[in-house]
Design an enzyme around this catalytic site. Structure first.
Site, PDB file in Angstrom:
ATOM      1  N   SER A  67      41.381  44.840  43.916  1.00 31.82           N
ATOM      2  CA  SER A  67      42.280  44.180  42.957  1.00 31.82           C
ATOM      3  C   SER A  67      42.456  44.919  41.637  1.00 31.82           C
ATOM      4  O   SER A  67      43.311  44.532  40.841  1.00 31.82           O
ATOM      5  CB  SER A  67      41.800  42.759  42.679  1.00 31.82           C
ATOM      6  OG  SER A  67      42.118  41.944  43.773  1.00 31.82           O
ATOM      7  N   LYS A  70      45.889  45.908  41.056  1.00 32.31           N
ATOM      8  CA  LYS A  70      46.879  44.951  40.536  1.00 32.31           C
ATOM      9  C   LYS A  70      47.329  45.316  39.113  1.00 32.31           C
ATOM     10  O   LYS A  70      48.417  44.956  38.697  1.00 32.31           O
ATOM     11  CB  LYS A  70      46.306  43.529  40.593  1.00 32.31           C
ATOM     12  CG  LYS A  70      46.167  43.033  42.040  1.00 32.31           C
ATOM     13  CD  LYS A  70      45.372  41.742  42.183  1.00 32.31           C
ATOM     14  CE  LYS A  70      45.264  41.368  43.671  1.00 32.31           C
ATOM     15  NZ  LYS A  70      44.308  40.334  43.963  1.00 32.31           N
ATOM     16  N   TYR A 192      50.768  46.211  49.922  1.00 29.73           N
ATOM     17  CA  TYR A 192      49.721  45.594  49.087  1.00 29.73           C
ATOM     18  C   TYR A 192      48.322  46.025  49.541  1.00 29.73           C
ATOM     19  O   TYR A 192      47.475  46.405  48.730  1.00 29.73           O
ATOM     20  CB  TYR A 192      49.893  44.069  49.139  1.00 29.73           C
ATOM     21  CG  TYR A 192      48.720  43.280  48.604  1.00 29.73           C
ATOM     22  CD1 TYR A 192      48.491  43.174  47.237  1.00 29.73           C
ATOM     23  CD2 TYR A 192      47.825  42.652  49.476  1.00 29.73           C
ATOM     24  CE1 TYR A 192      47.403  42.454  46.747  1.00 29.73           C
ATOM     25  CE2 TYR A 192      46.741  41.933  48.999  1.00 29.73           C
ATOM     26  CZ  TYR A 192      46.527  41.848  47.629  1.00 29.73           C
ATOM     27  OH  TYR A 192      45.447  41.153  47.146  1.00 29.73           O
ATOM     28  N   TYR A 244      39.869  36.230  37.346  1.00 33.58           N
ATOM     29  CA  TYR A 244      40.167  34.981  38.069  1.00 33.58           C
ATOM     30  C   TYR A 244      39.583  33.770  37.352  1.00 33.58           C
ATOM     31  O   TYR A 244      39.695  33.675  36.127  1.00 33.58           O
ATOM     32  CB  TYR A 244      39.663  35.053  39.524  1.00 33.58           C
ATOM     33  CG  TYR A 244      39.831  36.399  40.156  1.00 33.58           C
ATOM     34  CD1 TYR A 244      41.120  36.918  40.356  1.00 33.58           C
ATOM     35  CD2 TYR A 244      38.752  37.184  40.533  1.00 33.58           C
ATOM     36  CE1 TYR A 244      41.298  38.166  40.919  1.00 33.58           C
ATOM     37  CE2 TYR A 244      38.924  38.438  41.097  1.00 33.58           C
ATOM     38  CZ  TYR A 244      40.200  38.913  41.289  1.00 33.58           C
ATOM     39  OH  TYR A 244      40.372  40.146  41.844  1.00 33.58           O
ATOM     40  N   VAL A 262      37.232  43.210  44.731  1.00 29.37           N
ATOM     41  CA  VAL A 262      36.154  42.864  45.656  1.00 29.37           C
ATOM     42  C   VAL A 262      35.433  44.075  46.255  1.00 29.37           C
ATOM     43  O   VAL A 262      34.444  43.917  46.959  1.00 29.37           O
ATOM     44  CB  VAL A 262      36.608  41.911  46.799  1.00 29.37           C
ATOM     45  CG1 VAL A 262      36.989  40.549  46.258  1.00 29.37           C
ATOM     46  CG2 VAL A 262      37.729  42.528  47.619  1.00 29.37           C
TER      47      VAL A 262
END
Ligand code: GLN
Length: 308
Positions: A67, A70, A192, A244, A262
């Protein structure tokens, strides 16, 4: 300055290794290919806006950035869409897990922010509409920003993610049902997952994202990545949502904008001073590296870097 930071990093490395067993959690296994990474690994790298460069531990060990990608997905989308991107994805903390579906239904298929999976997938969809080869573009951008033309995608991890894509696919289909998805779901998911499966080490990560600490310009070559204003806005969103539903705890303990993945990486920013990349694969229940957060907290304390 260099000597100080290096000493601090080496102390943290030793400290983390002395207490590996006490860190909460386990290596991610919901993507089977990720579970092969040994838990007792640690690396940290710091890249200063003055070119200072220090690292400690397994700093050249490669891992998939997951992530953390992102941040670049959002950067590339902001370059192309500017503020109109926010018609499709929000700017608010989610308070739910990175892969949660519940809020998405209540909120009409508009994800809370670009750092949870649904938000990154819709941002990826937006990019897909504007780039003929999004994966190639993403990889080339990271190669250029990290100064390593040999960066690659871990095909085994990307495939494993695709085979276990059901939750991410559900988010994408839900967004499509609300009219917030332009391209073929499977095509966008492949892009992705490829972004998530790019392999880097902490030294490359710290260097690649140096623009975040430097008003939107890459430190090494002055490459203009974002406007200073967009860069400030991106850092604000990282501060409020980058970890998050544990973003508040990270803000409290570390006091820096950050983004986790992760694979065990966390990228943190000290605006105007440096980017810090840390990696240790054992994750807490929020999907964030336990040792990574601990190390960043130590780093912030020792060098008095908490923003407030
Ligand atoms: N590739 C991962 C996923 O989609 C990324 C999640 C993460 O790093 N938090 O589940």
């Amino acid at each position: 300055m260099t000597v100080n930071i290096q000493t601090v990093l080496d102390d943290i490395n030793q400290d983390v290794r002395n207490q590996f067993d006490t860190f909460e959690g386990k290596v991610a296994d919901y993507i089977p290919a990720l579970s092969r990474m040994p838990a007792d690994r640690f690396a940290m790298a710091v890249y200063g806006v003055d070119g200072t460069f220090c690292h400690t531990g397994d700093a050249h060990q490669r891992f998939t950035i997951q992530s953390v990608s992102k941040v670049l997905t959002l950067t590339l989308a902001l370059q192309r869409y500017g503020d109109s991107l926010w018609d499709r994805v929000g700017k608010e903390p989610s308070g739910t897990a990175f892969n949660s579906l519940t809020q998405l239904e209540f909120e009409g298929g508009k994800p809370r922010n670009p750092f949870i999976n649904a938000g990154a997938i819709v941002t990826c969809d937006a990019l897909y509409s504007r780039l003929s080869a999004p994966t190639h573009h993403m990889l080339e951008t990271l190669r250029s920003l990290s100064n390593n033309p040999r960066l690659t995608i871990n095909a085994i991890v990307a495939r494993s993610e695709f085979e276990h894509r059901h939750r991410n696919a559900a988010m994408a289909h839900l967004m499509k049902s609300f009219g917030n998805f332009e391209n073929d779901v499977e095509d966008v998911l492949r892009a992705y997952f490829s972004f998530c499966a790019i392999e880097m080490c902490t030294t490359e990560l710290a260097r690649a994202f140096s623009y975040l600490a430097n008003k939107g310009e890459a430190v090494a070559d002055g490459q203009h990545v974002l406007s200073s204003k967009q860069n400030s806005q991106l850092n604000s969103l990282l501060f409020t949502s980058g970890l998050y539903d544990a973003s508040g705890d990270f803000a409290y303990r570390v006091g820096m904008p950050g983004k986790s993945g992760v694979g065990g990486a966390i990228l943190a920013v000290v605006p105007g001073r440096f980017t810090v990349a840390v990696w240790s694969p054992k994750l807490n229940r929020y999907g964030n590296s336990s040792a990574g957060i601990y190390a960043l907290e130590q780093f912030a304390d020792r060098l008095n870097l908490h923003l407030f």
